[in-house]
Scaffold this motif. Structure first.
Motif, PDB file in Angstrom:
ATOM      1  N   GLY A 158      19.905  37.344  26.902  1.00 53.75           N
ATOM      2  CA  GLY A 158      20.638  38.409  25.781  1.00 53.75           C
ATOM      3  C   GLY A 158      22.320  38.041  26.276  1.00 53.75           C
ATOM      4  O   GLY A 158      22.166  37.208  27.161  1.00 53.75           O
ATOM      5  N   ASP A 159      22.832  39.129  25.750  1.00 54.36           N
ATOM      6  CA  ASP A 159      24.101  38.361  25.471  1.00 54.36           C
ATOM      7  C   ASP A 159      24.831  39.352  26.467  1.00 54.36           C
ATOM      8  O   ASP A 159      24.393  41.130  26.730  1.00 54.36           O
ATOM      9  CB  ASP A 159      24.880  38.104  24.434  1.00 54.36           C
ATOM     10  CG  ASP A 159      24.767  37.059  23.972  1.00 54.36           C
ATOM     11  OD1 ASP A 159      24.563  36.169  24.377  1.00 54.36           O
ATOM     12  OD2 ASP A 159      24.436  37.658  22.607  1.00 54.36           O
ATOM     13  N   THR A 160      26.700  39.523  27.142  1.00 49.73           N
ATOM     14  CA  THR A 160      26.412  41.101  28.088  1.00 49.73           C
ATOM     15  C   THR A 160      27.840  40.889  27.030  1.00 49.73           C
ATOM     16  O   THR A 160      28.273  40.914  26.924  1.00 49.73           O
ATOM     17  CB  THR A 160      26.569  40.704  29.605  1.00 49.73           C
ATOM     18  OG1 THR A 160      27.719  40.176  29.554  1.00 49.73           O
ATOM     19  CG2 THR A 160      25.474  40.498  30.066  1.00 49.73           C
ATOM     20  N   ASP A 161      28.797  42.850  27.706  1.00 51.46           N
ATOM     21  CA  ASP A 161      29.327  42.708  27.047  1.00 51.46           C
ATOM     22  C   ASP A 161      30.601  41.804  28.232  1.00 51.46           C
ATOM     23  O   ASP A 161      32.529  42.010  27.701  1.00 51.46           O
ATOM     24  CB  ASP A 161      31.158  44.584  27.148  1.00 51.46           C
ATOM     25  CG  ASP A 161      29.779  44.836  28.257  1.00 51.46           C
ATOM     26  OD1 ASP A 161      29.654  44.321  29.285  1.00 51.46           O
ATOM     27  OD2 ASP A 161      31.301  45.745  29.131  1.00 51.46           O
ATOM     28  N   MET A 162      30.730  40.404  29.468  1.00 55.68           N
ATOM     29  CA  MET A 162      31.413  40.333  30.342  1.00 55.68           C
ATOM     30  C   MET A 162      31.606  39.313  29.332  1.00 55.68           C
ATOM     31  O   MET A 162      31.001  38.496  27.953  1.00 55.68           O
ATOM     32  CB  MET A 162      30.917  40.201  31.091  1.00 55.68           C
ATOM     33  CG  MET A 162      29.920  41.440  32.499  1.00 55.68           C
ATOM     34  SD  MET A 162      31.609  42.221  32.784  1.00 55.68           S
ATOM     35  CE  MET A 162      30.313  43.606  33.407  1.00 55.68           C
ATOM     36  N   LYS A 163      32.580  38.608  29.580  1.00 53.77           N
ATOM     37  CA  LYS A 163      33.377  36.576  29.787  1.00 53.77           C
ATOM     38  C   LYS A 163      31.841  36.267  29.635  1.00 53.77           C
ATOM     39  O   LYS A 163      30.990  36.158  29.982  1.00 53.77           O
ATOM     40  CB  LYS A 163      34.380  36.889  30.378  1.00 53.77           C
ATOM     41  CG  LYS A 163      35.765  37.960  29.232  1.00 53.77           C
ATOM     42  CD  LYS A 163      37.144  37.341  30.822  1.00 53.77           C
ATOM     43  CE  LYS A 163      36.518  37.211  32.215  1.00 53.77           C
ATOM     44  NZ  LYS A 163      36.770  38.596  32.213  1.00 53.77           N
ATOM     45  N   THR A 164      32.033  34.989  28.966  1.00 54.31           N
ATOM     46  CA  THR A 164      30.884  34.020  29.043  1.00 54.31           C
ATOM     47  C   THR A 164      30.838  33.603  30.482  1.00 54.31           C
ATOM     48  O   THR A 164      30.453  32.981  31.135  1.00 54.31           O
ATOM     49  CB  THR A 164      30.653  32.978  28.108  1.00 54.31           C
ATOM     50  OG1 THR A 164      33.043  32.101  28.030  1.00 54.31           O
ATOM     51  CG2 THR A 164      31.177  33.377  26.845  1.00 54.31           C
ATOM     52  N   GLU A 165      32.404  33.649  30.855  1.00 54.68           N
ATOM     53  CA  GLU A 165      32.641  32.269  32.615  1.00 54.68           C
ATOM     54  C   GLU A 165      32.189  33.513  33.485  1.00 54.68           C
ATOM     55  O   GLU A 165      31.926  33.185  34.404  1.00 54.68           O
ATOM     56  CB  GLU A 165      33.986  31.991  32.729  1.00 54.68           C
ATOM     57  CG  GLU A 165      34.954  33.522  32.452  1.00 54.68           C
ATOM     58  CD  GLU A 165      35.925  33.353  31.199  1.00 54.68           C
ATOM     59  OE1 GLU A 165      36.375  34.124  31.715  1.00 54.68           O
ATOM     60  OE2 GLU A 165      34.941  33.244  30.471  1.00 54.68           O
ATOM     61  N   ASP A 166      31.471  34.590  32.869  1.00 53.14           N
ATOM     62  CA  ASP A 166      30.651  35.169  34.660  1.00 53.14           C
ATOM     63  C   ASP A 166      29.292  35.027  33.843  1.00 53.14           C
ATOM     64  O   ASP A 166      28.304  35.429  34.026  1.00 53.14           O
ATOM     65  CB  ASP A 166      30.870  36.626  33.791  1.00 53.14           C
ATOM     66  CG  ASP A 166      32.350  37.325  33.949  1.00 53.14           C
ATOM     67  OD1 ASP A 166      32.918  36.940  34.599  1.00 53.14           O
ATOM     68  OD2 ASP A 166      32.724  38.225  32.682  1.00 53.14           O
ATOM     69  N   LEU A 177      26.561  38.468  35.038  1.00 52.71           N
ATOM     70  CA  LEU A 177      27.537  39.730  36.310  1.00 52.71           C
ATOM     71  C   LEU A 177      28.001  40.885  35.389  1.00 52.71           C
ATOM     72  O   LEU A 177      27.973  40.992  34.099  1.00 52.71           O
ATOM     73  CB  LEU A 177      29.377  39.388  36.479  1.00 52.71           C
ATOM     74  CG  LEU A 177      30.377  40.594  36.593  1.00 52.71           C
ATOM     75  CD1 LEU A 177      30.034  40.725  38.019  1.00 52.71           C
ATOM     76  CD2 LEU A 177      31.313  39.974  36.351  1.00 52.71           C
ATOM     77  N   VAL A 178      26.926  41.756  35.653  1.00 54.99           N
ATOM     78  CA  VAL A 178      27.164  42.971  35.202  1.00 54.99           C
ATOM     79  C   VAL A 178      27.870  44.160  35.915  1.00 54.99           C
ATOM     80  O   VAL A 178      28.224  44.903  34.166  1.00 54.99           O
ATOM     81  CB  VAL A 178      25.303  43.529  35.523  1.00 54.99           C
ATOM     82  CG1 VAL A 178      25.085  44.604  35.051  1.00 54.99           C
ATOM     83  CG2 VAL A 178      24.487  43.027  35.765  1.00 54.99           C
ATOM     84  N   VAL A 179      28.004  44.499  36.359  1.00 56.88           N
ATOM     85  CA  VAL A 179      29.285  45.120  37.307  1.00 56.88           C
ATOM     86  C   VAL A 179      30.231  44.704  37.674  1.00 56.88           C
ATOM     87  O   VAL A 179      29.739  44.133  39.327  1.00 56.88           O
ATOM     88  CB  VAL A 179      28.583  46.499  37.774  1.00 56.88           C
ATOM     89  CG1 VAL A 179      29.520  47.675  37.711  1.00 56.88           C
ATOM     90  CG2 VAL A 179      27.396  47.232  36.847  1.00 56.88           C
ATOM     91  N   PRO A 180      31.234  44.045  37.439  1.00 61.50           N
ATOM     92  CA  PRO A 180      31.763  43.558  38.819  1.00 61.50           C
ATOM     93  C   PRO A 180      32.560  44.358  39.674  1.00 61.50           C
ATOM     94  O   PRO A 180      32.412  45.918  39.704  1.00 61.50           O
ATOM     95  CB  PRO A 180      33.670  43.463  37.559  1.00 61.50           C
ATOM     96  CG  PRO A 180      33.341  43.785  36.363  1.00 61.50           C
ATOM     97  CD  PRO A 180      32.238  44.848  36.057  1.00 61.50           C
ATOM     98  N   SER A 181      33.176  44.086  40.890  1.00 61.58           N
ATOM     99  CA  SER A 181      33.635  44.937  41.880  1.00 61.58           C
ATOM    100  C   SER A 181      34.457  45.624  42.377  1.00 61.58           C
ATOM    101  O   SER A 181      35.907  44.753  41.770  1.00 61.58           O
ATOM    102  CB  SER A 181      33.622  44.063  43.626  1.00 61.58           C
ATOM    103  OG  SER A 181      33.702  45.390  44.393  1.00 61.58           O
ATOM    104  N   ALA A 182      35.287  46.822  41.981  1.00 61.92           N
ATOM    105  CA  ALA A 182      35.951  47.730  41.245  1.00 61.92           C
ATOM    106  C   ALA A 182      37.273  47.161  42.618  1.00 61.92           C
ATOM    107  O   ALA A 182      38.347  47.504  42.149  1.00 61.92           O
ATOM    108  CB  ALA A 182      36.391  49.895  41.810  1.00 61.92           C
TER     109      ALA A 182
END
Length: 297
Positions: A158-166, A177-182
């Motif tokens: 599927g797709d995520t709301d992240m950029k394609t390079e993720d 990448l699901v959740v970037p580190s704050a």
């Protein structure tokens, strides 16, 4: 597990165990207590074991699933088992100094391995703390955040709301990448917990005094966007969700006295009412570094 040990030759020091989401299978990292200086080998000391909970006590109920002696220093940690009996675990790479700061703090110093039902071991990726979401994918940590790994040839990511390079592709599977580190990086005093249905996951950051709980309605949806459910303000380790994902157990410490006497205790949170239970388990007589909350059944 007291009875389970009788099905293995020699006594096992059992720790870091994990149940499958349906509660029928169990895995743990163990060492035989009867090893001597002559029989001890750092490369094989810690092994990954697998058990069928429904057959505990029988001759075939528990077994050493894979001899992975090529992995350095015997540092095999935190196995996770799926409903179909496949296992993930993490280990330090060859040549890594076991006592180095980087080995204990950087997620990608570790390698994540996969053991299939026949005991075959394969390296999947660099990272730490793998936890199955379902039989086809798992969450794990890399230096820049929390990732989902989908096993190759099994299902569409599927797709995520992240950029394609993720999204990173490999022959073995897909990393997203699901959740970037704050803070821009992860360290291995962070841990991950996933509810049995995979809809909720918890991710702690002891240095920041927070535990983040997220919710995902459908991991196979066209767009995957974890929704923050609750942020627990606590200096906590080993966040552990109940099977339903409605409650959270946490090993909390007195951060100001962490080096001398951290006063560990286990606290509980109701994630539907967004409140902390008044009841907790006092563990003042124990040292925090040697206690784990492994699972909730």
């Amino acid at each position: 597990l007291k009875e389970a040990g009788e099905a293995v030759e020699g006594n096992l020091a059992r720790s870091q165990y994990d149940y499958s989401p349906d509660g029928t299978k169990l895995t743990f990292a163990g060492i035989q207590n009867d090893l001597t200086e002559e029989t001890y080998d750092a490369g094989t000391a810690i092994q990954i074991y697998k058990a069928d909970v429904r057959k505990i006590g029988g001759d075939e109920s528990i077994r050493d699933i894979a001899k992975v002696s090529s992995l350095s220093a015997g540092l095999k940690r935190l196995p996770s088992i799926s409903n179909n009996g496949e296992i993930l675990f993490m280990s330090l790479g060859e040549g890594t100094d076991d006592n180095s700061g980087s080995a204990l703090s950087e997620a990608e110093t570790w390698t994540i391995h996969h053991i299939d039902e026949d005991g075959n071991v394969a390296d999947l990726t660099k990272g730490a703390f793998p936890k199955w979401l379902n039989d086809d994918s798992f969450l794990f940590m890399k230096k820049d955040g929390l990732y989902r790994y989908t096993m190759g040839g099994r299902s569409d990511t599927g797709d995520t709301d992240m950029k394609t390079e993720d999204v990173e592709q490999s022959d073995e599977g897909t990393e997203t990448l699901v959740v970037p580190s704050a803070g821009g990086s992860t360290i291995t005093n962070m841990q991950i917990s996933v509810s049995s249905d995979g809809r909720r996951f918890a991710w702690n950051s002891p240095d920041n005094g927070k535990v983040f709980i997220f919710e995902v309605d459908d991991w196979e949806a066209e767009t995957i966007k974890p929704q923050p459910l609750m942020i627990v303000e606590a200096n906590g380790f080993w966040p552990t969700l109940s099977p339903s994902g409605d409650m959270l157990a946490l090993q909390e410490v007195d951060w100001e006295n962490i080096e001398t006497y951290p006063k560990p205790h286990v606290t509980f949170y109701d994630l539907n009412k967004f409140e902390k239970f008044q009841y907790d388990i006092n563990l003042d007589e124990y040292w925090q570094n040697y206690m784990f909350i492994n699972d909730w059944r």
